[in-house]
Design an enzyme around this catalytic site. Structure first.
Site, PDB file in Angstrom:
ATOM      1  N   GLU B  48      38.272   4.610  54.366  1.00 47.58           N
ATOM      2  CA  GLU B  48      37.095   4.742  56.057  1.00 47.58           C
ATOM      3  C   GLU B  48      35.980   4.957  55.310  1.00 47.58           C
ATOM      4  OE1 GLU B  48      37.229   6.492  58.927  1.00 47.58           O
ATOM      5  OE2 GLU B  48      39.131   7.339  58.832  1.00 47.58           O
ATOM      6  N   ASN B  52      32.733   2.502  56.823  1.00 43.13           N
ATOM      7  CA  ASN B  52      31.277   3.127  56.816  1.00 43.13           C
ATOM      8  C   ASN B  52      29.957   1.817  56.375  1.00 43.13           C
ATOM      9  OD1 ASN B  52      31.902   5.131  58.109  1.00 43.13           O
ATOM     10  ND2 ASN B  52      31.945   6.438  56.589  1.00 43.13           N
ATOM     11  N   ARG B 106      33.707   4.028  68.504  1.00 46.73           N
ATOM     12  CA  ARG B 106      33.592   4.588  67.249  1.00 46.73           C
ATOM     13  C   ARG B 106      34.674   6.375  67.720  1.00 46.73           C
ATOM     14  NH1 ARG B 106      33.947   1.330  64.263  1.00 46.73           N
ATOM     15  NH2 ARG B 106      35.512   1.905  62.818  1.00 46.73           N
TER      16      ARG B 106
HETATM   17  N1  LIG Z   1      28.068   4.025  54.310  1.00 47.36           N
HETATM   18  C1  LIG Z   1      27.128   4.941  55.753  1.00 47.36           C
HETATM   19  N2  LIG Z   1      25.402   3.607  55.262  1.00 47.36           N
HETATM   20  C2  LIG Z   1      24.769   4.117  56.822  1.00 47.36           C
HETATM   21  N3  LIG Z   1      25.202   5.041  57.728  1.00 47.36           N
HETATM   22  C3  LIG Z   1      26.440   5.356  56.784  1.00 47.36           C
HETATM   23  C4  LIG Z   1      27.050   5.467  56.099  1.00 47.36           C
HETATM   24  N4  LIG Z   1      28.601   5.721  56.297  1.00 47.36           N
HETATM   25  C5  LIG Z   1      27.978   7.239  57.444  1.00 47.36           C
HETATM   26  N5  LIG Z   1      27.149   6.496  58.037  1.00 47.36           N
HETATM   27  C6  LIG Z   1      26.357   7.320  58.869  1.00 47.36           C
HETATM   28  O1  LIG Z   1      27.198   8.592  59.205  1.00 47.36           O
HETATM   29  C7  LIG Z   1      28.081   8.843  60.316  1.00 47.36           C
HETATM   30  C8  LIG Z   1      29.511   9.441  60.151  1.00 47.36           C
HETATM   31  O2  LIG Z   1      30.391   8.660  60.105  1.00 47.36           O
HETATM   32  P1  LIG Z   1      31.836   8.781  60.325  1.00 47.36           P
HETATM   33  O3  LIG Z   1      32.743   8.035  59.170  1.00 47.36           O
HETATM   34  O4  LIG Z   1      32.068  10.231  60.257  1.00 47.36           O
HETATM   35  O5  LIG Z   1      32.074   8.785  62.055  1.00 47.36           O
HETATM   36  P2  LIG Z   1      31.799   7.081  62.445  1.00 47.36           P
HETATM   37  O6  LIG Z   1      31.757   5.622  61.258  1.00 47.36           O
HETATM   38  O7  LIG Z   1      30.669   7.134  62.848  1.00 47.36           O
HETATM   39  O8  LIG Z   1      32.997   7.005  63.220  1.00 47.36           O
HETATM   40  P3  LIG Z   1      34.224   6.397  62.829  1.00 47.36           P
HETATM   41  O9  LIG Z   1      34.712   6.333  61.468  1.00 47.36           O
HETATM   42  O10 LIG Z   1      35.510   7.359  63.331  1.00 47.36           O
HETATM   43  O11 LIG Z   1      35.038   5.200  62.946  1.00 47.36           O
HETATM   44  C9  LIG Z   1      27.784   7.303  61.058  1.00 47.36           C
HETATM   45  O12 LIG Z   1      28.504   6.678  62.783  1.00 47.36           O
HETATM   46  C10 LIG Z   1      26.638   6.238  60.183  1.00 47.36           C
HETATM   47  O13 LIG Z   1      25.970   7.176  60.989  1.00 47.36           O
HETATM   48 MG   LIG Z   2      32.911   5.684  59.793  1.00 50.85          MG
END
Ligand SMILES: Nc1ncnc2c1ncn2[C@@H]1O[C@H](COP(=O)(O)OP(=O)(O)OP(=O)(O)O)[C@@H](O)[C@H]1O
Ligand SMILES: [Mg+2]
Lengths: 101, 147
Positions: B48, B52, B106
């Site tokens: 995860e 990200n 996502r």
């Molecule tokens: N490393 C990162 N850099 C920039 N923004 C991030 C980062 N990690 C998370 N985010 C932000 O936080 C939000 C939530 O992250 P999360 O992993 O919970 O959900 P997601 O990645 O959108 O979906 P999923 O993980 O279910 O595929 C992301 O949509 C993004 O906007």
């Molecule tokens: Mg994610």
């Protein structure tokens, strides 16, 4: 091969294999969606028997196929989920869609 | 609490490296004899955080992802996953289940998975500077035998 499909009695079954992550999800999605569009099945079954690992990209994949098959008036079933994936499945709340069998 | 072993590695933010990263962390902690479900929780959380960095941290370009893993004499595993990407404007909002800025199928569950599969998750981020996620999990079964 990460996905193998079969079409019988108006049911499209996609058997998934290996590890489902963000890298693998897009090719799985493309294969299932192109078959769904051309065959227009009454039911789409995602069979998780052969899946050894899955992260939230797999949840996105399931929710996306749910929407996709609903668009053509079909229903989705998620079948044969191994024990090791039950934690992430229940956390995702997808059982509230009524697709888990 | 003392650190008894440590791993550092870094790699380009290509999606093929998602499996490499979780397999590498998993191989490193095998000496602690984790249960299958502990190992699976840790692999999922790493996947995860790394995804990200790849999807959100470096959205339209490649950057470097840094991973540091520490094992302590109290059986605790501390994993830090860091990017120098675009950062998160509102971390509190990003941590909310189902919140996503992506329109790319996502689920918005990545942080929720990390929080439920690990004992503790800390996110530090600054816009334009990058994001670091530190996750901890104490293994239940064995104790590290001072090797
Ligand atoms: N490393 C990162 N850099 C920039 N923004 C991030 C980062 N990690 C998370 N985010 C932000 O936080 C939000 C939530 O992250 P999360 O992993 O919970 O959900 P997601 O990645 O959108 O979906 P999923 O993980 O279910 O595929 C992301 O949509 C993004 O906007
Ligand atoms: Mg994610």
């Amino acid at each position: 091969m990460v996905v193998e499909t079969d079409f019988t009695d108006n049911i499209l079954t996609a058997k998934l294999y290996g590890e489902i992550d963000h890298h693998k999800a897009s090719s799985i999605r493309n294969k299932i969606d192109s078959q769904t569009e051309s065959l227009r099945p009454k039911e789409l079954h995602l069979d998780f028997t052969g899946v050894s690992f899955m992260d939230s990209s797999g949840i996105g994949l399931i929710m996306g196929r749910y929407r996709q098959v609903s668009l053509i008036g079909g229903t989705l079933k998620v079948v044969n989920v191994p024990k090791s994936l039950q934690k992430i499945m229940s956390l995702s709340g997808i059982d509230s869609l009524g697709v888990l069998k | 609490m003392n650190v008894v072993n440590e791993l550092n590695f870094s790699f380009l933010s290509k999606s093929t490296n998602e499996s490499f990263a979780r397999a590498t962390v998993s191989a490193f902690i095998l000496c602690l004899d984790p249960t299958i479900s502990e190992l699976s929780d840790i692999k999922t959380a790493v996947s995860e955080a790394v995804t990200n960095c790849i999807v959100h941290g470096y959205p339209d370009y490649l950057g470097i992802i840094y991973i540091n893993v520490k094992i302590t004499d109290t059986n605790k595993i501390i994993i830090k996953i860091r990017d120098k990407g675009i950062g998160i404007p509102d971390v509190k909002q990003a941590l909310e289940p189902l919140f996503t800025t992506s329109n790319d199928e996502r689920a918005g569950l990545g942080f929720a998975v990390m929080q439920s599969f690990m004992d503790n998750v800390k996110v530090r981020s600054k816009e334009g500077v990058g994001t670091s996620v530190t996750m901890e999990k104490t293994l239940y079964r064995t104790s590290y035998d001072k090797r």
